[in-house]
Design an enzyme around this catalytic site. Structure first.
Site, mmCIF file in Angstrom:
data_model
loop_
_atom_site.group_PDB
_atom_site.id
_atom_site.type_symbol
_atom_site.label_atom_id
_atom_site.label_comp_id
_atom_site.label_asym_id
_atom_site.label_seq_id
_atom_site.Cartn_x
_atom_site.Cartn_y
_atom_site.Cartn_z
ATOM 1 C CD GLU A 178 -1.712 -8.809 -1.194
ATOM 2 O OE1 GLU A 178 -2.629 -8.108 -0.723
ATOM 3 O OE2 GLU A 178 -0.536 -8.410 -1.323
ATOM 4 C CG LEU A 202 -1.381 -3.268 0.367
ATOM 5 C CD1 LEU A 202 -2.618 -2.735 1.040
ATOM 6 C CD2 LEU A 202 -0.132 -2.568 0.890
#
Ligand code: PLP
Length: 282
Positions: A178, A202
């Site tokens: 990410e 996340l």
């Protein structure tokens, strides 16, 4: 002057102080959320606070607040500060206690803090897209917790800034995880690929919204890992976060993504997002 919430009080900025022994300050021992307000309404706020309480639970922090109480609290702060379009930052730490790594016994009162910021949506970047760089993901193995420990993310973002980019796309070995503060998607042949939800990323609320939009619009949403090479050969790339929304990435490591323009699937997702703002803000 905008007010700051600390443990039940709405304080002037210069009065808003916490102890030098606060475990958030000393150990990064705490968790946070960042929530968006559009036209005075909170966007996907329930999802944010469910995640907040999950993060707290994962680090063994008992907050004594319900989702509804937290919503009420930030709504009051928005009102007090007269915020229409902007963001609310809220964090909780394990409180102030003499410096010992292990949890304080008996437990001390957690410190809950929140502040607001007024700003408009990033219309220009949403239209033109941003630049990104790639960098090794050096973070810990519980990236699913929205923890105050952000040193890995901070260093990644600073690396991006050094190369005149807005985001650093992280990878563990060949696998794209990410961004420093966003989720990452590669779009190939009309399909949206993104890292599955596990301990390496996340679980973004904006990611969840993009999944909903994809389902609405019959765009395949594939939660599988992909490589840096796949990312760089994608037709379109986007990052997403509460502040960046559905943000096109048009250059990675100095090379054009696809033909260098914002693509059609990205535009469809952005249109869908604009609709969700209307239907999911309260
Ligand atoms: C907050 C965050 C995101 C994005 O989550 P949203 O809920 O969409 O704002 C992605 N990655 C990291 C590392 C984050 O901290």
């Amino acid at each position: 002057m905008t007010k700051v919430f600390i443990n039940g009080e709405f304080l002037e900025q210069e009065e808003a102080k916490v102890s030098y022994e606060d475990r958030g300050y000393v150990f990064g021992d705490g968790i946070y959320e960042y929530i968006r307000a559009y036209e005075g309404k909170l966007f996907t706020v329930k999802e944010h606070f469910e995640r907040f309480l999950r993060s707290a639970n994962e680090i063994g922090l008992d907050l004594n607040y319900t989702v509804d109480e937290l919503i009420e609290l930030v709504r009051k702060l928005l009102d007090v500060n007269g915020v229409k379009n902007g963001g609310i930052y809220i964090q909780a730490t394990r409180g102030a206690a003499p410096r010992e790594h292990s949890f304080p016994t008996p437990p001390v009162k957690p410190v809950l803090m929140a502040f607001t910021k007024s700003y408009d949506r990033p219309f220009e970047d949403l239209e033109k897209g941003i630049y990104a760089v790639t960098t090794e993901d050096i973070r810990w193995l519980r990236c699913d917790i929205k923890s105050l420990n952000l040193l890995g993310n901070v260093l990644a973002k600073e690396f991006a800034v050094k190369y005149n980019a807005s985001e650093a796309i992280q990878h563990r070995g060949e696998t794209v995880t990410e961004g420093a503060s966003s989720n990452v998607y590669a779009i190939k042949d009309g399909k949206v690929y993104t890292h599955p939800v596990n301990n390496f990323i996340l679980n973004g609320i904006t990611r969840k919204v993009i999944k909903w939009i994809s389902e609405d619009k019959n765009i395949p949403f594939i939660e599988e890992t992909f490589t840096v090479d796949f990312l760089k050969n994608a037709d379109e790339v986007i990052i997403s976060s509460t502040s960046a929304e559905v943000m096109p990435v048009v250059k990675i490591d100095g090379e054009d993504v696809g033909n260098g323009n914002v693509g059609d699937v990205t535009r469809q997702l952005q249109d869908g997002f604009n609709e969700y703002i209307k239907t999911h803000s309260l």
